[in-house]
Design a protein around this motif. Structure first.
Motif, mmCIF file in Angstrom:
data_model
loop_
_atom_site.group_PDB
_atom_site.id
_atom_site.type_symbol
_atom_site.label_atom_id
_atom_site.label_comp_id
_atom_site.label_asym_id
_atom_site.label_seq_id
_atom_site.Cartn_x
_atom_site.Cartn_y
_atom_site.Cartn_z
ATOM 1 N N GLU A 159 28.509 -30.737 -43.582
ATOM 2 C CA GLU A 159 29.394 -30.625 -41.838
ATOM 3 C C GLU A 159 29.743 -28.916 -41.129
ATOM 4 O OE1 GLU A 159 33.281 -32.290 -41.737
ATOM 5 O OE2 GLU A 159 32.954 -34.110 -41.971
ATOM 6 N N LEU A 160 30.007 -28.500 -42.218
ATOM 7 C CA LEU A 160 30.239 -26.951 -41.259
ATOM 8 C C LEU A 160 28.699 -26.369 -41.156
ATOM 9 C CD1 LEU A 160 32.601 -25.988 -44.850
ATOM 10 C CD2 LEU A 160 32.715 -25.942 -42.148
ATOM 11 N N ARG A 161 27.690 -27.089 -41.894
ATOM 12 C CA ARG A 161 26.258 -25.828 -41.349
ATOM 13 C C ARG A 161 26.343 -26.267 -39.773
ATOM 14 N NH1 ARG A 161 22.280 -24.669 -45.198
ATOM 15 N NH2 ARG A 161 23.539 -24.594 -46.988
ATOM 16 N N THR A 162 25.970 -27.811 -39.452
ATOM 17 C CA THR A 162 26.251 -28.581 -37.982
ATOM 18 C C THR A 162 27.074 -27.387 -37.265
ATOM 19 O OG1 THR A 162 26.228 -30.242 -39.728
ATOM 20 C CG2 THR A 162 25.623 -30.097 -37.181
ATOM 21 N N GLU A 163 28.004 -27.672 -37.930
ATOM 22 C CA GLU A 163 29.673 -26.842 -36.917
ATOM 23 C C GLU A 163 29.028 -25.087 -37.061
ATOM 24 O OE1 GLU A 163 32.715 -27.631 -35.541
ATOM 25 O OE2 GLU A 163 33.043 -25.703 -35.615
ATOM 26 N N SER A 164 28.512 -24.456 -37.571
ATOM 27 C CA SER A 164 28.144 -23.187 -37.303
ATOM 28 C C SER A 164 26.919 -22.890 -36.199
ATOM 29 C CB SER A 164 27.633 -22.699 -39.858
ATOM 30 O OG SER A 164 27.031 -21.367 -39.038
ATOM 31 N N LEU A 165 25.939 -24.537 -36.948
ATOM 32 C CA LEU A 165 24.975 -24.016 -35.791
ATOM 33 C C LEU A 165 25.619 -24.521 -34.808
ATOM 34 C CD1 LEU A 165 21.631 -24.017 -36.344
ATOM 35 C CD2 LEU A 165 21.240 -26.625 -36.003
ATOM 36 N N ARG A 166 25.861 -24.895 -33.882
ATOM 37 C CA ARG A 166 26.505 -25.367 -32.864
ATOM 38 C C ARG A 166 27.386 -24.417 -32.411
ATOM 39 N NH1 ARG A 166 30.103 -29.471 -33.478
ATOM 40 N NH2 ARG A 166 28.744 -31.018 -34.815
ATOM 41 N N GLN A 167 28.011 -23.431 -33.043
ATOM 42 C CA GLN A 167 28.488 -22.596 -32.927
ATOM 43 C C GLN A 167 27.289 -21.519 -32.386
ATOM 44 O OE1 GLN A 167 32.030 -22.371 -32.016
ATOM 45 N NE2 GLN A 167 33.457 -23.523 -33.601
ATOM 46 N N ARG A 168 27.038 -20.813 -32.879
ATOM 47 C CA ARG A 168 25.913 -19.956 -32.847
ATOM 48 C C ARG A 168 25.053 -20.168 -31.877
ATOM 49 N NH1 ARG A 168 22.262 -18.659 -38.310
ATOM 50 N NH2 ARG A 168 23.596 -20.096 -39.056
ATOM 51 N N ALA A 169 24.937 -21.597 -31.134
ATOM 52 C CA ALA A 169 24.260 -21.874 -30.211
ATOM 53 C C ALA A 169 24.780 -21.280 -29.137
ATOM 54 C CB ALA A 169 23.933 -22.986 -30.027
ATOM 55 N N ARG A 170 26.302 -21.708 -29.347
ATOM 56 C CA ARG A 170 27.110 -21.551 -28.087
ATOM 57 C C ARG A 170 27.239 -19.845 -27.842
ATOM 58 N NH1 ARG A 170 32.155 -23.923 -28.340
ATOM 59 N NH2 ARG A 170 32.582 -23.182 -25.432
ATOM 60 N N LEU A 171 27.104 -19.500 -29.280
ATOM 61 C CA LEU A 171 27.269 -17.844 -29.415
ATOM 62 C C LEU A 171 25.995 -17.212 -28.600
ATOM 63 C CD1 LEU A 171 29.185 -16.245 -33.181
ATOM 64 C CD2 LEU A 171 29.569 -15.243 -30.643
ATOM 65 N N GLN A 172 24.834 -17.735 -28.921
ATOM 66 C CA GLN A 172 23.642 -16.836 -27.705
ATOM 67 C C GLN A 172 24.179 -16.574 -26.839
ATOM 68 O OE1 GLN A 172 20.510 -19.173 -29.066
ATOM 69 N NE2 GLN A 172 20.623 -18.898 -31.017
ATOM 70 N N GLN A 173 24.543 -18.296 -26.121
ATOM 71 C CA GLN A 173 24.762 -17.434 -24.880
ATOM 72 C C GLN A 173 26.347 -16.025 -24.280
ATOM 73 O OE1 GLN A 173 25.882 -21.911 -23.243
ATOM 74 N NE2 GLN A 173 24.759 -21.961 -21.660
ATOM 75 N N MET A 174 27.499 -16.330 -25.420
ATOM 76 C CA MET A 174 27.744 -15.977 -25.068
ATOM 77 C C MET A 174 27.565 -14.122 -25.121
ATOM 78 S SD MET A 174 31.323 -15.835 -25.477
ATOM 79 C CE MET A 174 32.812 -13.859 -25.959
ATOM 80 N N ALA A 175 26.720 -14.195 -25.706
ATOM 81 C CA ALA A 175 26.068 -12.649 -25.496
ATOM 82 C C ALA A 175 25.545 -12.352 -24.397
ATOM 83 C CB ALA A 175 24.842 -12.376 -26.605
ATOM 84 N N ALA A 176 24.748 -13.787 -24.105
ATOM 85 C CA ALA A 176 24.062 -13.272 -22.694
ATOM 86 C C ALA A 176 25.402 -12.898 -21.445
ATOM 87 C CB ALA A 176 23.023 -14.442 -22.674
ATOM 88 N N LEU A 177 26.690 -13.839 -21.322
ATOM 89 C CA LEU A 177 26.864 -14.218 -20.462
ATOM 90 C C LEU A 177 28.141 -12.676 -20.782
ATOM 91 C CD1 LEU A 177 28.863 -17.256 -20.587
ATOM 92 C CD2 LEU A 177 27.774 -15.935 -19.381
ATOM 93 N N GLU A 178 28.269 -12.027 -21.730
ATOM 94 C CA GLU A 178 28.913 -10.436 -22.043
ATOM 95 C C GLU A 178 28.906 -9.480 -21.564
ATOM 96 O OE1 GLU A 178 29.616 -9.725 -26.049
ATOM 97 O OE2 GLU A 178 32.022 -10.559 -25.586
ATOM 98 N N ALA A 179 27.130 -9.454 -22.058
ATOM 99 C CA ALA A 179 26.199 -8.587 -21.064
ATOM 100 C C ALA A 179 27.207 -8.258 -19.911
ATOM 101 C CB ALA A 179 24.717 -8.738 -21.607
ATOM 102 N N GLU A 180 26.182 -9.824 -18.958
ATOM 103 C CA GLU A 180 25.994 -9.899 -17.780
ATOM 104 C C GLU A 180 27.808 -10.149 -17.384
ATOM 105 O OE1 GLU A 180 25.135 -14.005 -16.316
ATOM 106 O OE2 GLU A 180 26.851 -14.116 -15.043
ATOM 107 N N ASN A 181 29.068 -9.762 -17.010
ATOM 108 C CA ASN A 181 30.896 -9.555 -16.946
ATOM 109 C C ASN A 181 30.256 -7.636 -17.243
ATOM 110 O OD1 ASN A 181 33.064 -9.145 -17.986
ATOM 111 N ND2 ASN A 181 33.349 -10.845 -18.697
#
Lengths: 310, 163
Positions: free
Chosen positions: A87-109
């Motif tokens: 369960e934690l692995r799945t959760e971590s994967l999901r979070q990491r996917a969101r983090l990828q976007q986050m990095a792009a968003l941060e740069a854009e911000n």
């Protein structure tokens, strides 16, 4: 209780000051201590010295629940652990996917901020601290932490958990610290509405499931379900972290202010671990232009003065 | 004699330490208001058992440690415990020969005064409001006192301490 015997009988002649005198002396000393401690806060050195002596008691009292946790972990079944791990692995994967976007968003911000010439937001450093299972006082919402000066904790530091703001540190000892929860009756949190930037102050009620927003006029644009985030005003909390969700809005035509209550998003009485936040050293004074959502003008004119209004 | 006196001090300090731990042990939320003031009860017990040896000074210091432990205003519990111990010492000749139920009632009155002082300081410093929950520690103390007396009397007997 045993009946009396020789050596406890009153001696014929009292030596030293009488019982009454000693009581009065000690009582006066106590009152003097209270005045010094409460009004001026002069006794921090004495308190620090005593708190080091007292810290082992807190750890001792915390021990049964810690041991219980360990034992449960040790004895829990393999299947359950495997399931939890997956369960934690799945959760971590999901979070990491969101983090990828986050990095792009941060740069854009950052680019957008550079374009608008506004100061960059600095990342915050966090560290996990454990809450000691110690009941400090049933009438005050205070908690004891296992990190102190040696970990760089300072007075006024913000505490978070996975879902929002928990409170702030009020006292630091060499080994541990004490913190006040946002639900303590003597605590006020500067907040703003995530939806429109309306700023106000949230006061604790002595109840971990609700906090009060007493300074909102009847005409304020607020609805049940609105998310309140920290506004960063007052320099107590970093801006933009969730604080509470509005659960009740009652507009009272006869009164100057509406009755608004919210439920803290953080699990105030259920977490065992909290995050200590170090804000970026060069952090600029958080102003309205730093709000995560919406421009500064979004705050309507009928909003009461924020932060210092009480 | 000195060895015995050493024993005594050892037991007194240990009992106070246990009382301090009990003061902050986590209780279920429904029972949190029913925590007896263990430290005050223990200090009163020793004041009644050895009034010329353990009295006001010990109670005051223990109260101060409790203040630091609970993170409250320094001097709050020190004041309350000094006053409670003073009353216990003042009436110790009578209190010691009371039958246990009568003693328990008297201790209830003492703890009520103790709780009132604590509440008073709370009211001045952080603004507390009076509720029925403020009375529960007194009732809990009256339940805890006979148990405490039986336990500590037996311990003292086994360690060969006589007053």
């Amino acid at each position: 209780m045993n009946p009396l015997s020789q050596n406890d009988n009153k001696p014929l002649f009292e030596r030293g000051p009488s019982l009454g005198t000693r009581t009065v002396l000690l009582a006066v000393l106590s009152v003097a201590l209270m005045l010094l401690d409460y009004q001026q806060g002069h006794l921090e050195t004495a308190r620090r010295a005593l708190s080091v002596a007292v810290y082992p008691i807190r750890v001792l009292v915390d021990m049964p629940s810690t041991t219980f946790g360990w034992t449960r972990e040790y004895l829990s079944e393999r299947n359950r652990l495997v399931a939890e791990n997956r369960e934690l692995r799945t959760e971590s994967l999901r979070q990491r996917a969101r983090l990828q976007q986050m990095a792009a968003l941060e740069a854009e911000n950052e680019r957008l901020r550079a374009l608008m010439d506004s100061p960059a937001r600095l990342a915050n450093r966090v560290q996990v601290a454990e809450i000691l299972a110690v009941d400090l006082d049933p009438y005050r919402h205070r908690i004891a932490l296992n990190r102190g000066e040696q970990a760089g904790v300072y007075t006024g530091q913000a505490l978070l958990d996975a879902d929002g703001i928990v409170g702030q540190v009020i006292r630091v000892n060499p080994l541990g610290a004490e913190a006040i929860l946002i639900s303590d009756p003597s605590h006020a949190t500067p907040v703003e509405l995530n939806r429109n930037g309306l700023r106000t102050v949230a006061l604790g009620l002595g109840d971990v499931t609700r906090i009060d927003l007493p300074f909102l006029p009847n005409s304020a644009d607020i609805r049940v379900g609105d998310l309140l985030v920290s506004s960063g005003l007052g320099d107590a909390f970093p801006a933009g972290y969730p604080v509470a969700r509005v659960t009740r809005v009652e507009r009272r035509p006869g009164e100057p202010f509406a009755r608004v209550e919210a439920e803290p998003t953080a699990a105030l009485n259920r977490t065992r671990e909290v995050l200590l936040v170090w804000e970026g050293v060069e952090a600029p004074l958080p102003g309205p232009e730093l709000t995560p959502d919406g421009p500064a003008e979004a705050s309507p004119d009928d909003a009461p003065p924020a932060g210092e209004s009480q | 004699m000195s060895a015995r006196a050493g024993h005594r001090t050892w037991l007194v300090l240990l009992s106070l330490l246990v009382a301090l731990s009990l003061e902050v042990t986590v209780l279920p939320a429904e029972l949190a208001a029913w925590r007896p003031p263990w430290l005050a009860l223990t200090a009163i017990y020793w004041a009644l058992a050895h009034p010329r040896r353990y009295g006001l000074a010990l109670a005051w210091i223990a109260g101060l440690v409790l203040d630091v432990l609970k993170g409250g205003v320094l001097g709050q519990h020190a004041l309350a415990m000094t006053v409670a111990t003073w009353i216990a010492l003042h009436f110790h000749l009578r209190l010691r020969v009371f039958p246990i139920w009568q003693q328990t009632t008297a201790i209830g009155v003492l703890i009520a005064i103790h709780q009132f002082l604590v509440f008073w300081v709370d009211g001045v410093t952080v603004g507390a409001e009076l509720s029925w929950q403020r009375a529960t520690p007194t009732l809990a103390a009256m339940i805890a006192w006979p148990l405490l007396v039986v336990l500590l009397d037996r311990l003292r007997m086994q360690l060969g301490m006589r007053t």
